[in-house]
Structure formats: structure tokens, C-alpha cells
Motif scaffolding. Structure first.
Motif, PDB file in Angstrom:
ATOM      1  N   ARG A  14       5.526  -0.499  -5.453  1.00 34.52           N
ATOM      2  CA  ARG A  14       6.620   0.428  -5.153  1.00 34.52           C
ATOM      3  C   ARG A  14       6.191   1.433  -4.088  1.00 34.52           C
ATOM      4  NH1 ARG A  14       9.509   5.149  -6.347  1.00 34.52           N
ATOM      5  NH2 ARG A  14      11.736   4.747  -6.775  1.00 34.52           N
ATOM      6  N   ASN A  15       4.983   1.956  -4.219  1.00 34.96           N
ATOM      7  CA  ASN A  15       4.480   2.912  -3.231  1.00 34.96           C
ATOM      8  C   ASN A  15       4.344   2.257  -1.862  1.00 34.96           C
ATOM      9  OD1 ASN A  15       4.314   4.935  -5.164  1.00 34.96           O
ATOM     10  ND2 ASN A  15       2.156   4.555  -5.610  1.00 34.96           N
ATOM     11  N   SER A  16       3.867   1.030  -1.847  1.00 37.48           N
ATOM     12  CA  SER A  16       3.712   0.307  -0.586  1.00 37.48           C
ATOM     13  C   SER A  16       5.067   0.022   0.056  1.00 37.48           C
ATOM     14  CB  SER A  16       2.960  -1.002  -0.817  1.00 37.48           C
ATOM     15  OG  SER A  16       2.758  -1.690   0.398  1.00 37.48           O
ATOM     16  N   LEU A  17       6.049  -0.340  -0.765  1.00 28.93           N
ATOM     17  CA  LEU A  17       7.398  -0.572  -0.257  1.00 28.93           C
ATOM     18  C   LEU A  17       7.968   0.701   0.350  1.00 28.93           C
ATOM     19  CD1 LEU A  17       8.802  -2.714  -3.215  1.00 28.93           C
ATOM     20  CD2 LEU A  17       8.518  -3.510  -0.851  1.00 28.93           C
ATOM     21  N   LEU A  18       7.775   1.824  -0.328  1.00 30.66           N
ATOM     22  CA  LEU A  18       8.297   3.099   0.177  1.00 30.66           C
ATOM     23  C   LEU A  18       7.615   3.507   1.477  1.00 30.66           C
ATOM     24  CD1 LEU A  18       8.790   5.398  -2.960  1.00 30.66           C
ATOM     25  CD2 LEU A  18      10.534   4.609  -1.343  1.00 30.66           C
ATOM     26  N   THR A  19       6.311   3.378   1.516  1.00 29.69           N
ATOM     27  CA  THR A  19       5.562   3.762   2.717  1.00 29.69           C
ATOM     28  C   THR A  19       5.962   2.912   3.914  1.00 29.69           C
ATOM     29  OG1 THR A  19       3.658   4.474   1.392  1.00 29.69           O
ATOM     30  CG2 THR A  19       3.256   3.995   3.718  1.00 29.69           C
TER      31      THR A  19
END
Length: 207
Positions: A14-19
Motif C-alpha cells: 500500500r505504501n509503495s502504491l501511494l508513493t
């Protein structure tokens, strides 16, 4: 499941998708962003992306929410600095606000723009961080009023709205490049600080 998907822990994907989505947004704008393209860029399946965001609007709301959290953390760090006076902290707060917008124009416009707010497209996640962020500014105004740095005769809510609107206006002018550009940032921010905080001198004179 791809090897890339397997390498992600639940929270890390999720963090990677957001970044990555924030990067695409800054590079190419909202129209270039989709969950399919995002999944392809990271190297995971669309199913993995949809597991975290139900649609594009949900993704955009999450990006905006992260923008509010990032800004909030920056503001709180400024006001926690023990070596600065209250006046110096507020001055830095004003400069940092406009600088944040200048450096993150696409995210900033998503945070405050009509794309998510006008037609009630904002997610509950976004509301849960955006509304407290404004309440933080109201509390800040009350604190500065108590210290005599902002006019004590004004309603705290209205004063918070007016000061915020002023900073938002400066930020938007710089982003749009209509009447100002980045070279004007320092002087414009300092002018706003001088206008907002003149009450300190006026109250001393009037006592």
C-alpha cells in the motif's frame, strides 16, 4: 501471485502504491494515473492494487490524505522546536506552508481542490485527516491570540479561515504562475506574517 507481490508485506505494498502514485501524479497529472498503470509500474497484478484501493477516486483520496499527514507532521515539528519564539515558529509555519505547496503542486491541488471535495468524492479516510488538520490551525490561532500575537478581538474560527485562505491564495498564485513565481515566495510570505502579527505591536501601543 508474482514474485514482486510476494516480496511485499501487507503494509509495504500500500505504501509503495501511494508513493508511486504520487510520483505519477506529480509527473503527468491525474489523467495519467490509473490503478492498472500503477500496478504495471510497480510490477504487481491489478488485483493486488484493487485489494488496497477500490477505484481511482479511492486512490486519489489516499494520496490527498497522505499529503495532509505529511504537512501536519511538518507543522507540528515546527511548533515543537524549543529554541524558537512563538513569533518565529509562526513565521516558519507560513513559509513552510507555501513552500510545501510549491514543491508538491499536484498533491496540494488534490488536497484542496474540487476534484475530491466539490461533489463529495472524498473518502472517509481523507475526511478523517483533513478536518482535524484544519482544527489544528484553529487551535493554533487560539494559542497565538492568547499570547497576543494575533488579534484577540476576532473569532478564532473566522481568523483561522482568513489566515488559511490567505496562505492558500498565495500558494495557488505561485502554482498557477499568474501573478507570482517562486522568486517571490520569501517576500510574499513575510508580508503575510507582518500583516497577521501586527497586532502584537498594536496591542502594546494601545495598552
Amino acid at each position: 501471485m508474482s514474485s514482486n507481490e510476494a516480496s511485499y508485506h501487507h503494509g509495504n505494498l500500500r505504501n509503495s502504491l501511494l508513493t508511486t502514485a504520487s510520483t505519477i501524479l506529480q509527473e503527468s497529472g491525474i489523467e495519467a494515473l490509473s490503478l492498472r498503470k500503477l500496478a504495471e509500474r510497480i510490477g504487481v497484478s491489478r488485483t493486488a492494487a484493487y485489494h488496497h484501493f477500490k477505484d481511482k477516486n479511492d486512490l486519489l483520496s489516499a494520496i490527498a490524505a497522505q499529503g495532509f499527514l505529511t504537512w501536519q507532521q511538518q507543522a507540528e515539528k515546527t511548533f515543537d522546536e524549543p529554541e524558537y519564539s512563538s513569533r518565529e515558529k509562526y513565521q516558519k509555519f507560513v513559509h513552510d506552508y507555501v513552500e510545501f505547496a510549491h514543491k508538491n503542486p499536484a498533491v496540494y491541488q488534490l488536497m484542496f481542490g474540487s476534484r475530491l471535495w466539490k461533489n463529495n468524492q472524498s473518502s472517509e479516510e481523507l475526511k478523517s485527516v483533513a478536518y482535524p488538520s484544519f482544527q489544528y490551525q484553529v487551535a493554533l490561532v487560539k494559542n497565538l491570540q492568547a499570547k497576543g500575537l494575533l488579534p484577540q478581538s476576532e473569532d478564532p474560527l473566522r481568523l483561522a479561515q482568513v489566515t488559511w485562505a490567505t496562505l492558500h491564495g498565495i500558494a495557488q498564485l505561485v502554482i498557477d504562475g499568474i501573478y507570482a513565481d517562486a522568486s517571490h515566495l520569501e517576500e510574499m510570505c513575510q508580508c503575510a506574517v507582518n500583516l497577521f502579527l501586527t497586532s502584537e505591536q498594536n496591542q502594546i501601543v494601545n495598552k
